[in-house]
Design an enzyme around this catalytic site. Sequence first.
Site, PDB file in Angstrom:
ATOM      1  N   ASP A  25       0.825  -1.207   0.000  1.00 42.64           N
ATOM      2  CA  ASP A  25       0.000   0.000   0.000  1.00 42.64           C
ATOM      3  C   ASP A  25       0.862   1.260   0.000  1.00 42.64           C
ATOM      4  OD1 ASP A  25      -2.275   1.875   0.818  1.00 42.64           O
ATOM      5  OD2 ASP A  25      -3.257  -0.094   0.841  1.00 42.64           O
ATOM      6  N   SER A  78      -6.597   4.456  -1.994  1.00 41.78           N
ATOM      7  CA  SER A  78      -6.819   3.025  -1.765  1.00 41.78           C
ATOM      8  C   SER A  78      -8.216   2.565  -2.151  1.00 41.78           C
ATOM      9  CB  SER A  78      -6.602   2.694  -0.291  1.00 41.78           C
ATOM     10  OG  SER A  78      -5.255   2.841   0.042  1.00 41.78           O
ATOM     11  N   ASP A 168      -4.318  14.308   3.085  1.00 38.93           N
ATOM     12  CA  ASP A 168      -4.438  14.239   1.622  1.00 38.93           C
ATOM     13  C   ASP A 168      -3.964  15.548   0.995  1.00 38.93           C
ATOM     14  OD1 ASP A 168      -5.587  11.705   1.837  1.00 38.93           O
ATOM     15  OD2 ASP A 168      -7.585  12.539   2.108  1.00 38.93           O
ATOM     16  N   ARG A 285     -16.487   9.257   0.056  1.00 38.74           N
ATOM     17  CA  ARG A 285     -15.849   7.955   0.282  1.00 38.74           C
ATOM     18  C   ARG A 285     -16.372   7.302   1.564  1.00 38.74           C
ATOM     19  NH1 ARG A 285      -9.395   6.429   0.091  1.00 38.74           N
ATOM     20  NH2 ARG A 285      -9.388   5.155   1.968  1.00 38.74           N
ATOM     21  N   LYS A 361      -6.240  -1.431   6.920  1.00 35.31           N
ATOM     22  CA  LYS A 361      -6.456  -1.697   5.495  1.00 35.31           C
ATOM     23  C   LYS A 361      -7.357  -2.917   5.284  1.00 35.31           C
ATOM     24  CE  LYS A 361      -3.759   1.605   4.000  1.00 35.31           C
ATOM     25  NZ  LYS A 361      -4.172   2.689   3.111  1.00 35.31           N
ATOM     26  N   ASP A 429       2.098   3.249   3.109  1.00 41.01           N
ATOM     27  CA  ASP A 429       1.049   4.258   3.054  1.00 41.01           C
ATOM     28  C   ASP A 429       0.809   4.905   4.410  1.00 41.01           C
ATOM     29  OD1 ASP A 429      -1.197   5.638   1.697  1.00 41.01           O
ATOM     30  OD2 ASP A 429      -2.323   4.602   3.263  1.00 41.01           O
ATOM     31  N   HIS A 433       1.872   8.723   5.358  1.00 41.32           N
ATOM     32  CA  HIS A 433       0.912   9.789   5.679  1.00 41.32           C
ATOM     33  C   HIS A 433       1.334  10.636   6.876  1.00 41.32           C
ATOM     34  CE1 HIS A 433      -2.382   9.265   2.898  1.00 41.32           C
ATOM     35  NE2 HIS A 433      -2.549   7.991   3.196  1.00 41.32           N
ATOM     36  N   ASP A 470      -1.253  -0.059  -4.727  1.00 47.48           N
ATOM     37  CA  ASP A 470      -2.533   0.543  -5.097  1.00 47.48           C
ATOM     38  C   ASP A 470      -2.419   2.011  -5.490  1.00 47.48           C
ATOM     39  OD1 ASP A 470      -1.814   1.182  -2.486  1.00 47.48           O
ATOM     40  OD2 ASP A 470      -3.888   1.229  -1.762  1.00 47.48           O
ATOM     41  N   HIS A 471      -1.339   2.652  -5.072  1.00 45.14           N
ATOM     42  CA  HIS A 471      -1.095   4.066  -5.400  1.00 45.14           C
ATOM     43  C   HIS A 471       0.235   4.450  -4.782  1.00 45.14           C
ATOM     44  CE1 HIS A 471      -1.947   5.043  -1.231  1.00 45.14           C
ATOM     45  NE2 HIS A 471      -3.072   4.344  -1.324  1.00 45.14           N
ATOM     46  N   HIS A 500      -0.779  11.034  -0.804  1.00 44.20           N
ATOM     47  CA  HIS A 500      -0.424  10.107  -1.884  1.00 44.20           C
ATOM     48  C   HIS A 500       0.261  10.891  -2.998  1.00 44.20           C
ATOM     49  CE1 HIS A 500      -4.040   7.416  -0.575  1.00 44.20           C
ATOM     50  NE2 HIS A 500      -3.094   7.477   0.325  1.00 44.20           N
TER      51      HIS A 500
HETATM   52  C1  3PG Z   1      -6.830   7.960   4.538  1.00 45.25           C
HETATM   53  O1  3PG Z   1      -8.048   7.796   4.616  1.00 45.25           O
HETATM   54  O2  3PG Z   1      -6.047   7.517   5.372  1.00 45.25           O
HETATM   55  C2  3PG Z   1      -6.295   8.790   3.401  1.00 45.25           C
HETATM   56  O3  3PG Z   1      -7.149   9.859   3.137  1.00 45.25           O
HETATM   57  C3  3PG Z   1      -6.211   7.984   2.154  1.00 45.25           C
HETATM   58  O4  3PG Z   1      -5.485   6.837   2.344  1.00 45.25           O
HETATM   59  P1  3PG Z   1      -5.849   5.465   1.627  1.00 45.25           P
HETATM   60  O5  3PG Z   1      -6.573   5.813   0.356  1.00 45.25           O
HETATM   61  O6  3PG Z   1      -4.504   4.887   1.379  1.00 45.25           O
HETATM   62  O7  3PG Z   1      -6.669   4.681   2.567  1.00 45.25           O
HETATM   63 CO    CO Z   2      -3.211   6.353   2.016  1.00 43.49          CO
END
Ligand code: 3PG
Ligand code: CO
Length: 556
Positions: A25, A78, A168, A285, A361, A429, A433, A470-471, A500
């Site tokens: 991730d 993600s 973000d 989301r 995750k 990831d 962050h 995934d990114h 990201h």
């Molecule tokens: C989060 O929700 O932690 C970030 O905004 C995005 O992270 P993720 O897409 O890797 O979950």
């Molecule tokens: Co993320």
Amino acid sequence: AHDYTLKPHPTITAPEGPLMVCILDGFGENEFKDEYNAVHVANTPTIDALRAVPRRFRSIKAHGTAVGLPSDADMGNSEVGHNALGSGQVVDQGARLVDIALETGKMFEGDGWKLISQAFADNTVHFIGLLSDGGVHSRADQLVGCLRGAAARGAKRLRCHILTDGRDVPDGSSIRFVEELEAELAALREKGCDALIASGGGRMQVTMDRYEADWAMVKRGWDAHVLGKAEHTFRDAKTAVVTLRGPEDAQVSDQYLAPFVIVDEAGAPVGTVQDGDAVVLFNFRADRMVEISKAFEYPDFAVFDRERVPQNLRFVGMMQYDGDLKLPANFLVPPPEILHVSGEYLVKNGLATFACSETQKFGHVTFFWNGNRSGYLDSKLEQYLEIPSDKIEFNKAPDMKAREITAASKEAILSGKYKVVRVNFANPDMVGHTGDLAATVRACEVVDACVKELLEAVDSVNGRWIVTADHGNADDMVQRDKKGKPLVGEDGKPLPLTSHTLAPVPIFVGGKGLPEGVVFRDDLPDAGLANVAATTFNLLGYQGPEIYKDSLLTVV
Ligand code: 3PG
Ligand code: CO
């Protein structure tokens, strides 16, 4: 009914052992290979060796329109990443669907809007969500579109409950987003609509928990937004954010601000949620809105004491966050429909799957992977294992639960019970962050060591594997100017990048059980995450479903 029969691949036969699909991730393949690229800096002998295998390493797109986002300026995330990986298709995602609903005005004609409009004349309409232009969970311009739409249609009283981002988007940017929202609300007040910010807090402290990692966050949000209770009260939101961030030398980042409530001259909260009010969760989301939705919507909700539950609430989400749970029942924009996901093909063809990740995750490799479906597609053929995440800031323990995930997945690989073993490592990831470069380097190194163990396990049973991501995230840890030059702050220190990236991601295939001639084709330069699902079917000895994006593989 859809035909789920998988056709055998003309030349690739099924492997003896399982296929492992491993998602690193936030592990991007970035063009900037300098000291701020944690993927590059980290000592990763396993991944380096995979990179060196001719035609079994390439990069694929993981952002923008390739994953259903509005534009190629949108970084990947993600949700959309795992949707594309799991479904083999590119669908218009939430961000885009909300844009369309606002542009066409369809939002204002829907049932969700009709419900909240019942509160326009005599009650308050509350908007709760993430205030930034990150485009991952929400967008401030979409909030403004809703606020203007409500005011123009007669809403008398609007209240915003804002979650500050810094995850973000760059840390510190919340002050600007609050200023911009305040200006918008002032303009609405000029027109006679009583519009104010009422409460808020940092997104990693308040309201936006996910996968039940820490319900206390949601309670703090309920207390601040609904009850008007928080330790910190302020007369305005900008003062709240500036004060809670604290002094220059010991700053709290936007993500972690404590909850706050805005009060009037007399010290009374300006916007508690009352009987008959409307509440809009303006994030599109799902993952970080499910828990707060349950607190609002479930009459017998008992995870924490809500103290006072507003009655006759007109409650909607920007989208329906969970189609199986029908949560929330009412929403402003119908969510994307992601049909015929790879998991359905697997279970309908009797192929058993094991999926594993840690809490942070867990829904990514299950819920998002399965096109936003909660629970099992077929509990007899699937086993999902969640390893509980630590409840701390992840740069403080960058190994996270990678070792535990590895042990469990290794057991699954060796058990002979599964045809597919799907693993997500959260480290690059979640640590990325935090903006902590050294910790993120460590995160990449831990994951590399874990991948090594898993590849050896797969080889020991003549299986095959795909390793991808995934990114991007860990692959760039500094903010840059347009030419890519790192930006420094007033103190001369580099400005951390917590978000990201727009980078593509690497993909590797291999395994002792994979015939030598199976390699990446070279005629799909623009391939993206959605091309991975058909690739997995090839590795299992089947053709990719016709409705899927092309497989990345060929046989030479
Ligand atoms: C989060 O929700 O932690 C970030 O905004 C995005 O992270 P993720 O897409 O890797 O979950
Ligand atoms: Co993320």
